[in-house]
Write a protein that holds these residues in place. Structure first.
Motif, PDB file in Angstrom:
ATOM      1  N   LEU A 384       0.830  -1.203   0.000  1.00 53.19           N
ATOM      2  CA  LEU A 384       0.000   0.000   0.000  1.00 53.19           C
ATOM      3  C   LEU A 384       0.866   1.255   0.000  1.00 53.19           C
ATOM      4  O   LEU A 384       0.341   2.371   0.036  1.00 53.19           O
ATOM      5  CB  LEU A 384      -0.909   0.012   1.239  1.00 53.19           C
ATOM      6  CG  LEU A 384      -1.919  -1.143   1.320  1.00 53.19           C
ATOM      7  CD1 LEU A 384      -2.610  -1.144   2.673  1.00 53.19           C
ATOM      8  CD2 LEU A 384      -2.937  -1.053   0.200  1.00 53.19           C
ATOM      9  N   LEU A 385       2.190   1.076  -0.028  1.00 48.97           N
ATOM     10  CA  LEU A 385       3.098   2.222  -0.039  1.00 48.97           C
ATOM     11  C   LEU A 385       3.190   2.759  -1.465  1.00 48.97           C
ATOM     12  O   LEU A 385       3.669   2.054  -2.363  1.00 48.97           O
ATOM     13  CB  LEU A 385       4.488   1.806   0.441  1.00 48.97           C
ATOM     14  CG  LEU A 385       4.591   1.295   1.887  1.00 48.97           C
ATOM     15  CD1 LEU A 385       5.991   0.769   2.157  1.00 48.97           C
ATOM     16  CD2 LEU A 385       4.239   2.391   2.870  1.00 48.97           C
ATOM     17  N   SER A 460      -4.166 -10.114   2.081  1.00 46.92           N
ATOM     18  CA  SER A 460      -4.843 -10.321   3.362  1.00 46.92           C
ATOM     19  C   SER A 460      -6.159  -9.563   3.275  1.00 46.92           C
ATOM     20  O   SER A 460      -6.330  -8.675   2.424  1.00 46.92           O
ATOM     21  CB  SER A 460      -4.011  -9.815   4.549  1.00 46.92           C
ATOM     22  OG  SER A 460      -3.975  -8.393   4.579  1.00 46.92           O
ATOM     23  N   ALA A 461      -7.094  -9.923   4.136  1.00 47.43           N
ATOM     24  CA  ALA A 461      -8.416  -9.294   4.073  1.00 47.43           C
ATOM     25  C   ALA A 461      -8.318  -7.781   4.261  1.00 47.43           C
ATOM     26  O   ALA A 461      -8.933  -7.001   3.512  1.00 47.43           O
ATOM     27  CB  ALA A 461      -9.333  -9.920   5.114  1.00 47.43           C
ATOM     28  N   LEU A 462      -7.536  -7.346   5.254  1.00 50.42           N
ATOM     29  CA  LEU A 462      -7.388  -5.913   5.507  1.00 50.42           C
ATOM     30  C   LEU A 462      -6.722  -5.225   4.323  1.00 50.42           C
ATOM     31  O   LEU A 462      -7.174  -4.171   3.853  1.00 50.42           O
ATOM     32  CB  LEU A 462      -6.565  -5.684   6.779  1.00 50.42           C
ATOM     33  CG  LEU A 462      -6.234  -4.229   7.102  1.00 50.42           C
ATOM     34  CD1 LEU A 462      -7.506  -3.434   7.377  1.00 50.42           C
ATOM     35  CD2 LEU A 462      -5.277  -4.129   8.290  1.00 50.42           C
ATOM     36  N   HIS A 463      -5.658  -5.815   3.826  1.00 50.38           N
ATOM     37  CA  HIS A 463      -4.926  -5.228   2.707  1.00 50.38           C
ATOM     38  C   HIS A 463      -5.821  -5.063   1.489  1.00 50.38           C
ATOM     39  O   HIS A 463      -5.813  -4.015   0.823  1.00 50.38           O
ATOM     40  CB  HIS A 463      -3.719  -6.120   2.386  1.00 50.38           C
ATOM     41  CG  HIS A 463      -3.020  -5.765   1.113  1.00 50.38           C
ATOM     42  ND1 HIS A 463      -2.773  -6.682   0.124  1.00 50.38           N
ATOM     43  CD2 HIS A 463      -2.519  -4.601   0.660  1.00 50.38           C
ATOM     44  CE1 HIS A 463      -2.149  -6.100  -0.877  1.00 50.38           C
ATOM     45  NE2 HIS A 463      -1.980  -4.838  -0.578  1.00 50.38           N
ATOM     46  N   GLU A 676       1.500  -3.039   6.330  1.00 50.69           N
ATOM     47  CA  GLU A 676       1.972  -4.386   5.998  1.00 50.69           C
ATOM     48  C   GLU A 676       0.874  -5.079   5.208  1.00 50.69           C
ATOM     49  O   GLU A 676      -0.252  -5.225   5.688  1.00 50.69           O
ATOM     50  CB  GLU A 676       2.276  -5.176   7.263  1.00 50.69           C
ATOM     51  CG  GLU A 676       2.863  -6.558   7.018  1.00 50.69           C
ATOM     52  CD  GLU A 676       4.311  -6.498   6.576  1.00 50.69           C
ATOM     53  OE1 GLU A 676       4.549  -6.646   5.347  1.00 50.69           O
ATOM     54  OE2 GLU A 676       5.193  -6.294   7.421  1.00 50.69           O
ATOM     55  N   ALA A 677       1.197  -5.508   3.994  1.00 52.73           N
ATOM     56  CA  ALA A 677       0.171  -6.142   3.162  1.00 52.73           C
ATOM     57  C   ALA A 677      -0.360  -7.409   3.832  1.00 52.73           C
ATOM     58  O   ALA A 677      -1.562  -7.606   3.967  1.00 52.73           O
ATOM     59  CB  ALA A 677       0.730  -6.461   1.778  1.00 52.73           C
ATOM     60  N   ASP A 697      -2.594  -5.363  11.744  1.00 47.97           N
ATOM     61  CA  ASP A 697      -2.079  -5.044  10.419  1.00 47.97           C
ATOM     62  C   ASP A 697      -1.909  -6.319   9.618  1.00 47.97           C
ATOM     63  O   ASP A 697      -1.572  -7.375  10.167  1.00 47.97           O
ATOM     64  CB  ASP A 697      -0.731  -4.325  10.546  1.00 47.97           C
ATOM     65  CG  ASP A 697      -0.322  -3.618   9.267  1.00 47.97           C
ATOM     66  OD1 ASP A 697      -1.219  -3.228   8.504  1.00 47.97           O
ATOM     67  OD2 ASP A 697       0.888  -3.450   9.039  1.00 47.97           O
ATOM     68  N   GLY A 698      -2.122  -6.243   8.307  1.00 52.43           N
ATOM     69  CA  GLY A 698      -1.913  -7.384   7.449  1.00 52.43           C
ATOM     70  C   GLY A 698      -2.701  -8.589   7.909  1.00 52.43           C
ATOM     71  O   GLY A 698      -3.861  -8.512   8.326  1.00 52.43           O
ATOM     72  N   ALA A 699      -2.067  -9.745   7.844  1.00 53.14           N
ATOM     73  CA  ALA A 699      -2.728 -10.996   8.221  1.00 53.14           C
ATOM     74  C   ALA A 699      -2.840 -11.175   9.724  1.00 53.14           C
ATOM     75  O   ALA A 699      -3.473 -12.140  10.174  1.00 53.14           O
ATOM     76  CB  ALA A 699      -1.978 -12.180   7.611  1.00 53.14           C
ATOM     77  N   ASN A 700      -2.248 -10.270  10.510  1.00 52.28           N
ATOM     78  CA  ASN A 700      -2.458 -10.340  11.958  1.00 52.28           C
ATOM     79  C   ASN A 700      -3.944 -10.320  12.303  1.00 52.28           C
ATOM     80  O   ASN A 700      -4.376 -10.931  13.285  1.00 52.28           O
ATOM     81  CB  ASN A 700      -1.780  -9.158  12.670  1.00 52.28           C
ATOM     82  CG  ASN A 700      -0.269  -9.248  12.684  1.00 52.28           C
ATOM     83  OD1 ASN A 700       0.302 -10.247  12.262  1.00 52.28           O
ATOM     84  ND2 ASN A 700       0.375  -8.205  13.168  1.00 52.28           N
ATOM     85  N   VAL A 701      -4.727  -9.589  11.496  1.00 49.88           N
ATOM     86  CA  VAL A 701      -6.168  -9.492  11.748  1.00 49.88           C
ATOM     87  C   VAL A 701      -6.801 -10.873  11.656  1.00 49.88           C
ATOM     88  O   VAL A 701      -7.562 -11.299  12.542  1.00 49.88           O
ATOM     89  CB  VAL A 701      -6.819  -8.521  10.751  1.00 49.88           C
ATOM     90  CG1 VAL A 701      -8.327  -8.465  10.975  1.00 49.88           C
ATOM     91  CG2 VAL A 701      -6.194  -7.123  10.860  1.00 49.88           C
ATOM     92  N   GLU A 702      -6.492 -11.589  10.587  1.00 51.05           N
ATOM     93  CA  GLU A 702      -7.072 -12.922  10.408  1.00 51.05           C
ATOM     94  C   GLU A 702      -6.482 -13.933  11.383  1.00 51.05           C
ATOM     95  O   GLU A 702      -7.176 -14.857  11.825  1.00 51.05           O
ATOM     96  CB  GLU A 702      -6.880 -13.371   8.952  1.00 51.05           C
ATOM     97  CG  GLU A 702      -7.767 -12.616   7.983  1.00 51.05           C
ATOM     98  CD  GLU A 702      -7.154 -12.479   6.605  1.00 51.05           C
ATOM     99  OE1 GLU A 702      -7.637 -13.148   5.679  1.00 51.05           O
ATOM    100  OE2 GLU A 702      -6.190 -11.698   6.461  1.00 51.05           O
TER     101      GLU A 702
END
Length: 837
Positions: A384-385, A460-463, A676-677, A697-702
């Motif tokens: 996302l940068l 990742s879902a958030l990304h 973080e993607a 952030d990133g896959a930490n959410v999932e």
């Protein structure tokens, strides 16, 4: 199918059937004696050594070649089956393939690890000793390249016919040395002693053009016909490596391209006395595949990077089109038989190159070529940068790839017309344009990849959701439904079975072998999370892994650490958004607290860092230096009483990760939320029984959703809060004034406490935090520090810690790259998969 080809395939089948009957394969018989004989035969006839005088590296090559023979049998069978079925293939384009060492991974997947160990032991050779001599193929920088390696293995495992396409770099990402605390770079010559896994394909070579001019003429129907006449030509020569899937049932191909000059020497120049100039063309051509990620801070570096990207992309497209036409005859069926996946923007020029091939070589109309290109290609975004979404100066592309620039202009005209028809405003038009007119006219490769693909996925879902709101907001409005999510995964074969055999063995004894074929069956471990007996065995495995890492730390740094301490680990590419700086600042705060309150019952910690900073990334290099400056003081301070140790391990690569990850108690995934993607290190650590401290952030959410919010330590601002804080205006000085511990740390760093010989060394780092702090280190410091103290409290209750660690292992099966590949196959590539096992 071509009748001649079909006859050859059946003839090959018959020949291999006879060979199979004539020899008992060790993977079928499990016979260590037979495999020993194969190794001895290779040692004698391929390596040319008598066992009496053979050295460890000789045994390594002999074992590798013996294993390679077994893999090749399966490789050929897989290839014949794919041809016979006539189905679709996936072509995975990636500038990085961080494959690491292949010996143990191959032995494990072929079911020969125990057989090889026994066979070598019978002749007095230790498998683990010789395996450490294998070169680590450092053909990547981090998560992007390691993901590509996991995906290749998983595609073979779940039955997706695939080619991986990349560059055979003679020197991988630089070898990192730490001298007086500073990072220095030296060549990573992984091919110095040859590569037993690859097969040169001299007959597979393609001409890659650069520069020159485009000539236009009139076709038979009055349409314009364009012919590109390159001024310079380079040869791309293929080198194939078999990629074996789990249980060795299917083997796919990693095809890497090496650059060669058509004329190795200019005899005229040489005979005229210009002996160095005679090699200029050869040196220029071969520089394309010489080094991974040449520094692009200069115009020459930028040009070389673009040459690399076009070189491997063009060779790969020429190769897959040739293969398609040989088998299927008709170019218009390409999208039905080939799925091209672009791994990030590096191969985005594929959109223009495939258009060129279809229009200029196969005489397709512009509209038909664009429709076929879009149906064939899909694109994975990894960032996302905005600065990480590649863009190239228009003059550079016009000079180096003039025909492609014409095609890009034509694609852009179509896209802008579609956007205007959809009601786009002037601001939206500027945002969706492939040509950025506001920064010196540059080609936005992310936009090119987006408009030239039928699907664009985040990792990742958030990304994926943030992609729709940030970098591709306007493109998503014009082309709704194109963005989809495919959360990353990791291969459990490499990152559990091979990297952590102790834990894998314990799991097999406890829940059976089902998880070996389906990682989601790890959930059967949940009932054992509170079992005291299992907890003890689980802890014993972890302690053994920590003792191994402690030995590595002592051998590398001369630093003794206690395996009984909490091993707190952050290993990843050095970048400000990953916030190694936050970690080391909190480490200093802990150091200060231990000295101020020696009477408290502090938890012993070993802080482990590793990661490389890009050669031109000055800020990241200063963070490495700060970590080492802090380590130098902390590790020798008697007041700390060995309660805190700091270790920066140099030259982080796959092999070192396989030692560090199984030993970690705490995994640091602390990037600024929304930047973080995905991350895949977070998955590897949790699968190996580490608890995670991280931002959402990133896959930490999932991961939080799968392992449970009580079994992960989440702190700090969310992505939405980060965006709001930046929009409102950052105020790091207020954050510092509100936290005396942070103020004390920054004062110590800025005044030279950790750099007495150069008090101003870290002043720039502190000033950046005080005045701007774009990555919100000061905003999250207090929350991060408080969470670390909660972790201390949990560590003091071993049964509770172990329960959470076991639940992490049990609930990480969903993050297998097998699941990710099935998702790609179902929703993007349109390919069936097979059940593993």
């Amino acid at each position: 199918m071509d009748k001649t080809l079909e006859q050859r395939l059946y003839a090959a089948d018959a020949a291999l059937a006879v060979a199979d009957e004539a020899s008992a394969l060790p993977e079928a018989t499990g016979d260590a004696r037979s495999f020993r004989d194969l190794i001895l035969a290779k040692l004698t006839y391929a390596v040319g050594k008598d066992p009496i005088v053979a050295r460890d590296h000789d045994w390594l090559r002999a074992l590798s070649l013996a294993l390679r023979d077994r893999i090749v049998d399966r490789w050929m069978a897989t290839t014949r089956g794919v041809y016979r079925m006539g189905g679709k293939r996936v072509y995975y384009f990636s500038l990085e393939f961080l494959i690491g060492r292949l010996l143990k991974d191959g032995l494990n997947n072929m079911g020969l690890l125990g057989t090889a160990r026994e066979a070598l032991a019978s002749v007095g050779v230790d498998l683990d000793v010789i395996a450490e001599l294998e070169a680590d193929a450092a053909l990547g920088n981090g998560g992007l390249g390691r993901l590509a390696a996991c995906f290749m293995e998983s595609m073979a495992t779940v039955g997706v016919p695939a080619y991986g396409y990349g560059i055979r770099y003679e020197n991988g990402l630089f070898r990192q040395n730490i001298i007086d605390g500073w990072q220095t770079e030296s060549p990573e010559n992984w091919l110095a002693y040859g590569n037993p896994w690859e097969f040169p394909r001299r007959e597979v070579a393609y001409e890659i053009g650069f520069g020159g001019a485009v000539e236009a003429s009139e076709g038979w129907d009055g349409s314009a016909v364009h012919a590109w006449k390159p001024a310079e030509t380079v040869l791309a020569v293929a080198h194939d490596t078999p990629v074996v899937g789990w249980r060795g049932l299917r083997v796919n191909t990693l095809r890497l391209w090496s650059a060669r000059s058509p004329d190795p020497i200019s005899l005229d120049a040489f005979n005229a006395g210009d002996h160095i100039g005679a090699l200029t063309a050869r040196t220029k051509a071969e520089s394309i595949s010489r080094v991974l990620y040449p520094a692009d801070s200069t115009p020459a570096g930028q040009e070389l990077r673009l040459r690399q990207e076009y070189f491997f992309t063009s060779a790969s497209l020429q190769d897959l089109v040739r293969r398609h036409l040989k088998q299927h005859r008709e170019i218009r069926t390409l999208a039905q038989k080939a799925a091209v996946q672009l791994n990030d923007t590096h191969p985005a020029i594929a959109v223009a190159e495939l258009m060129r091939i279809l229009i200029d070589i196969h005489a397709m109309s512009w509209a038909d070529a664009f429709a076929l290109t879009r149906d064939t290609i899909s694109y994975t975004n990894h960032t996302l940068l905005p600065e990480a979404l590649e863009s190239w100066p228009v003059p550079l592309l016009e000079r180096l790839l003039p025909r492609h620039m014409q095609i890009i202009y034509a694609i852009n005209a179509r896209v802008l017309t579609e956007a205007r028809a959809a009601g786009a405003t002037d601001a939206m038009i500027a945002a969706v344009s492939i040509i950025d007119e506001g920064h010196g006219r540059r080609v936005r490769m992310g936009n090119l990849a987006f408009v030239g693909s039928h699907k664009v996925n985040g990792v990742s879902a958030l990304h994926s959701e943030l992609m729709k709101e940030t970098v591709f907001r306007d493109l998503n409005t014009v082309f709704p439904g194109r963005i989809t999510n495919k959360t990353n995964g990791i291969t459990p074969r490499r990152w559990l079975m091979t990297a952590n055999p102790g834990l894998a063995g314990l799991l097999r004894e406890t829940i059976g072998e089902g998880f070996l074929d389906d990682a989601e069956k790890l959930v059967a471990l949940e009932p054992f999370a509170r079992d005291p007996g299992f907890q003890e065995r689980f802890a014993a495995v972890k302690h053994a892994n920590k003792a191994r890492l402690a030995k590595t730390i002592q051998q590398t740094l001369g630093l003794r650490v206690d395996p009984a301490a909490l091993f707190d680990v952050q290993v990843k590419r050095m970048h400000e958004y990953k916030r190694q700086l936050l970690n080391i600042l909190e480490t200093i705060a802990l150091y200060n607290a231990i000295r101020t309150h020696p009477e408290k019952d502090w938890v012993p910690r070993v802080k482990v860092f590793a990661g490389k900073a890009a050669a031109s990334y000055t800020s990241a290099k200063y963070i490495i230096k700060l970590i080492n400056d802090v380590a130098k003081m902390v590790n020798t301070d008697p007041a700390v009483r060995n309660l805190l140790k700091v270790a920066f391990l140099p030259n982080y690569n796959v092999s070192l990760a396989e030692v560090i990850i199984p030993a970690a108690d705490l995994s640091e995934q602390i990037s600024t939320a929304g930047m973080e993607a995905s991350g895949t290190g977070n998955m590897k650590f949790a699968l190996n029984g580490a608890l995670t401290i991280g931002t959402l952030d990133g896959a930490n959410v999932e991961m939080r959703d799968h392992v449970g919010a009580d079994n992960i330590f989440i702190f700090g601002l969310t992505a939405a809060e980060v965006e709001a804080r930046r929009a409102k205006g950052l105020n790091p000085r207020a954050n510092i004034e509100a936290d005396p511990a942070l103020a004390e740390v920054l004062d110590a760093v800025g005044s030279g406490v950790f750099s007495p010989a150069d008090p101003q060394r870290h002043r720039g780092t502190v000033d950046n935090l005080t005045n701007s702090d774009w990555f919100l280190v000061t905003d999250d410091f207090t929350s991060y520090s408080a969470m670390q103290r909660r972790i201390d409290a949990l560590w003091g209750t071993p049964a509770a810690w172990r329960e959470k660690a076991i639940l992490n292992v049990a609930r990480m099966g969903w993050f297998s790259s097998d699941r990710t590949i099935r998702d790609y196959s179902d929703e993007i590539w349109g390919l069936p998969t097979v059940k593993v096992g």
